[in-house]
Write a protein that holds these residues in place. Structure first.
Motif, PDB file in Angstrom:
ATOM      1  N   MET A   1      61.859 102.127 -70.662  1.00  0.00           N
ATOM      2  CA  MET A   1      62.506 100.844 -70.944  1.00  0.00           C
ATOM      3  C   MET A   1      61.904  99.834 -69.978  1.00  0.00           C
ATOM      4  O   MET A   1      61.887 100.088 -68.766  1.00  0.00           O
ATOM      5  CB  MET A   1      64.007 100.898 -70.641  1.00  0.00           C
ATOM      6  N   GLN A   2      61.443  98.710 -70.503  1.00  0.00           N
ATOM      7  CA  GLN A   2      60.836  97.705 -69.615  1.00  0.00           C
ATOM      8  C   GLN A   2      61.407  96.339 -69.977  1.00  0.00           C
ATOM      9  O   GLN A   2      61.274  95.885 -71.110  1.00  0.00           O
ATOM     10  CB  GLN A   2      59.315  97.724 -69.790  1.00  0.00           C
ATOM     11  N   GLY A   3      62.068  95.733 -69.012  1.00  0.00           N
ATOM     12  CA  GLY A   3      62.496  94.354 -69.181  1.00  0.00           C
ATOM     13  C   GLY A   3      61.351  93.419 -68.856  1.00  0.00           C
ATOM     14  O   GLY A   3      60.457  93.772 -68.090  1.00  0.00           O
ATOM     15  N   PHE A   4      61.358  92.239 -69.460  1.00  0.00           N
ATOM     16  CA  PHE A   4      60.256  91.309 -69.172  1.00  0.00           C
ATOM     17  C   PHE A   4      60.667  89.883 -69.488  1.00  0.00           C
ATOM     18  O   PHE A   4      61.636  89.641 -70.200  1.00  0.00           O
ATOM     19  CB  PHE A   4      58.998  91.680 -69.972  1.00  0.00           C
ATOM     20  N   ILE A   5      59.924  88.971 -68.918  1.00  0.00           N
ATOM     21  CA  ILE A   5      59.951  87.596 -69.409  1.00  0.00           C
ATOM     22  C   ILE A   5      58.514  87.210 -69.713  1.00  0.00           C
ATOM     23  O   ILE A   5      57.564  87.774 -69.154  1.00  0.00           O
ATOM     24  CB  ILE A   5      60.573  86.595 -68.415  1.00  0.00           C
TER      25      ILE A   5
ATOM     26  N   ASN B   1      55.441  86.817 -67.352  1.00  0.00           N
ATOM     27  CA  ASN B   1      54.757  87.964 -66.729  1.00  0.00           C
ATOM     28  C   ASN B   1      53.362  88.180 -67.317  1.00  0.00           C
ATOM     29  O   ASN B   1      52.523  88.818 -66.708  1.00  0.00           O
ATOM     30  CB  ASN B   1      55.522  89.279 -66.956  1.00  0.00           C
TER      31      ASN B   1
ATOM     32  N   ILE C   1      62.596  95.505 -73.610  1.00  0.00           N
ATOM     33  CA  ILE C   1      63.889  94.859 -73.410  1.00  0.00           C
ATOM     34  C   ILE C   1      63.664  93.371 -73.207  1.00  0.00           C
ATOM     35  O   ILE C   1      63.343  92.905 -72.114  1.00  0.00           O
ATOM     36  CB  ILE C   1      64.646  95.484 -72.220  1.00  0.00           C
ATOM     37  N   CYS C   2      63.836  92.636 -74.303  1.00  0.00           N
ATOM     38  CA  CYS C   2      63.506  91.208 -74.330  1.00  0.00           C
ATOM     39  C   CYS C   2      64.743  90.348 -74.155  1.00  0.00           C
ATOM     40  O   CYS C   2      64.712  89.312 -73.497  1.00  0.00           O
ATOM     41  CB  CYS C   2      62.831  90.897 -75.661  1.00  0.00           C
ATOM     42  N   GLY C   3      65.843  90.747 -74.766  1.00  0.00           N
ATOM     43  CA  GLY C   3      67.057  89.947 -74.694  1.00  0.00           C
ATOM     44  C   GLY C   3      68.271  90.824 -74.879  1.00  0.00           C
ATOM     45  O   GLY C   3      68.161  91.979 -75.287  1.00  0.00           O
ATOM     46  N   ALA C   4      69.431  90.271 -74.551  1.00  0.00           N
ATOM     47  CA  ALA C   4      70.680  91.026 -74.661  1.00  0.00           C
ATOM     48  C   ALA C   4      71.773  90.064 -75.112  1.00  0.00           C
ATOM     49  O   ALA C   4      72.816  89.946 -74.494  1.00  0.00           O
ATOM     50  CB  ALA C   4      71.013  91.689 -73.324  1.00  0.00           C
TER      51      ALA C   4
ATOM     52  N   GLY D   1      70.880  94.178 -77.045  1.00  0.00           N
ATOM     53  CA  GLY D   1      71.669  95.063 -76.180  1.00  0.00           C
ATOM     54  C   GLY D   1      72.937  95.539 -76.876  1.00  0.00           C
ATOM     55  O   GLY D   1      73.062  95.431 -78.102  1.00  0.00           O
TER      56      GLY D   1
ATOM     57  N   ASP E   1      64.070  95.077 -78.342  1.00  0.00           N
ATOM     58  CA  ASP E   1      65.510  94.854 -78.210  1.00  0.00           C
ATOM     59  C   ASP E   1      65.799  93.408 -77.816  1.00  0.00           C
ATOM     60  O   ASP E   1      65.474  92.969 -76.725  1.00  0.00           O
ATOM     61  CB  ASP E   1      66.047  95.808 -77.136  1.00  0.00           C
TER      62      ASP E   1
ATOM     63  N   SER F   1      71.922  98.675 -79.625  1.00  0.00           N
ATOM     64  CA  SER F   1      70.891  99.354 -78.842  1.00  0.00           C
ATOM     65  C   SER F   1      71.301 100.791 -78.532  1.00  0.00           C
ATOM     66  O   SER F   1      70.462 101.695 -78.493  1.00  0.00           O
ATOM     67  CB  SER F   1      70.620  98.576 -77.552  1.00  0.00           C
TER      68      SER F   1
END
Lengths: 334, 334
Positions: free
Chosen positions: A271-275, A278, A242-245, A223, A220, A227
């Motif tokens: 769902m996992q957000g990240f930069i 990490n 979850i890469c960007g929105a 968002g 993603d 989504s």
């Protein structure tokens, strides 16, 4: 004479030219022991920079008002008093939006223009490629035969994610916003199917049709309502990366979407957000893999190259209009 | 004479008595080889049953109209032609809402009323306890010193989650809907702090005050605006354990909340939905641990016991009014 772009105002909603200011000065460019003098060659413009222009708690500190904006930059070493770099080298690093600048060399990486075009080190062999590789492999945990949906699929990260998905044996569906981009996804990047969200009334149904076995992995970048439509199609144990929105970065109010929780419970989904940082421990492996695939012709990439230092703010703002295909970079010098 | 409760209509929004029907019949209760005749002792009513009353794709198939509803049941063996069970045994299993029924024994577990009260096997030593233990340990991955927020904290699962959190060295904050429940959380269950969402104007601020170091783990039983308020307080690498969404189960439209994606990206945070059966491989370990903590007095539990088979639908509906404290069970027989 150095030109610099500073953050004049914190954007309210969409950034506009009045948020930026061009400053010209005659800063002394004499370098000290350990320093290098750099001339900017390419500047990366990326959606995530929008976040740093706001004064909100985030994973990276906000840009300061009246100070230079920073992003990924490729620069040429004009002079060096640092053993690691010599005159004529090209380097990549997080640097100021300046035509020339002095650096201690910290955080700079040498890049080799004979192995790949210099701008590739801002894209497929830089943060873009590492983001795609890390998110898809570390969170998406793809298994051959599964179905991957990518939003922002014609963007810098999305187009790489989809291609890696194909290399790993996934059924790959891309979502983008113009017929031209959608065409590019299936012809140039080898996606199995692509959907133009701007010409599709019922995205939930369109995704269901393109993914008759349901969605196992969703990468993603956007968002918002796109989504939401994917959520209706996820499978048991789906992984949502979850890469960007980008669809909500310019919102002035906290955006609303459908409640994701019931979908996650029903499907035991993640769902996992990240930069990208990490996953720094896998960067060497990722770079090796990306370089190999690139040299083997298994990976390709598209760039939107804008010319001229003065065009940096426009190029950045164009990201939110979807005017880029693939990685957006600004060429500043030779 | 057997009484049975069947699903008469699929509820629209909140379930009402007209969705249920009591049926009395004289089914033959003669058992065949391998079968047992059971008399219902306790019936578990749980929020997740609401999902099975709708005709929607989910992790378990929906209940059929005009067929008996099923849930966790404790029953006494009246007669047995199955070697694994003898007359007088008590068993737990997923069984029909009937006063008496015949079973093949499949899926039945013997329970020992001398080690713990029979109803505990529907709660802290049953699905409730296993859900709390599995979600907190397998998704929450708690580290001593971290901060845990639990919503629906005075409920069956929530009250166990908070207590396990304390045993594991967490700072535990509970959210519940009455002053009496909030009081119970800190006095009976040892939570460090508790918030009454019905008397708190600004939940985001109240959580921030109770969790000055931010929220590392959120065990979510409710969804909706309470979960939105928690999101504003999550830390980097937060884990959001999505166990239930009771606040939206009765919605007739797809519920909206704030978009979670930007929060997950900013904080590299994880949301994972689950059902207890995903973690079947740790049940033996979990049961052993829960039994030990219970016998050591480290874990306690509260039940709301309603008497009478005829009260099952009311007890179920009361869950959505927050009328239960801890596990809600209906006592049907001795």
């Amino acid at each position: 004479m150095i030109k610099t772009i500073i953050l004049k105002n914190r954007p309210e909603g969409k950034p506009s030219m009045s948020d930026f200011e061009f400053v010209t000065d005659n800063t002394d460019l004499t370098i000290k022991e350990g320093e290098v003098l750099l001339e900017t060659t390419y500047v990366s413009v990326d959606p995530y920079l929008r976040g740093r222009m706001s004064d909100a708690k985030s994973y990276v500190p906000p840009f300061q008002l009246n100070k230079p904006i920073q992003s990924g930059v490729i620069a040429k070493v004009l002079e060096s008093k640092n053993d690691k770099f010599k005159k004529g080298d090209f380097v990549s690093g997080m640097l100021d939006w300046k035509t020339k600048q002095i650096s201690t060399g910290e955080g700079l990486l040498k890049v080799d223009g004979s192995k790949a075009p210099l701008s590739a080190y801002l894209g497929i062999l830089g943060m873009t490629g590492l983001t795609a590789y890390s998110g898809l492999t570390q969170i998406g945990k793809p298994k051959a035969g599964e179905t991957l949906v990518v939003s922002g699929a014609a963007g810098a990260v999305g187009s790489v994610v989809g291609q890696i998905g194909k290399i790993l044996g996934l059924n790959v569906i891309g979502i983008a916003g113009t017929d031209e981009k959608v065409e590019m996804l299936t012809t140039e990047f080898g996606f199995d199917a692509a959907i133009n969200y701007n010409t599709t009334d019922n995205m939930t149904a369109a995704i269901a049709e393109a993914a008759p076995n349901g969605v196992d992995i969703y990468f993603d970048n956007v968002g918002g309502p796109i989504s939401d439509a994917v959520l209706f199609n996820i499978n048991q144990f789906a992984r949502l990366v979850i890469c960007g929105a980008i669809s909500v970065y310019n919102n002035t109010e906290v955006p609303k979407s459908i409640s994701v929780q019931p979908f996650l419970i029903k499907n035991s989904a993640l769902m996992q957000g990240f930069i990208v940082s990490n996953y720094a421990e896998i960067f060497p492996e990722a770079m090796k893999q990306l370089s190999t695939w690139l040299s083997e012709g298994k990976l390709t990439y598209t760039e939107t190259v804008v010319e001229g230092f003065d065009q940096i703010p426009n190029a950045f703002m164009d990201l939110f209009e979807g005017k880029n295909k693939g990685k957006m970079v600004v060429k500043v010098g030779e």
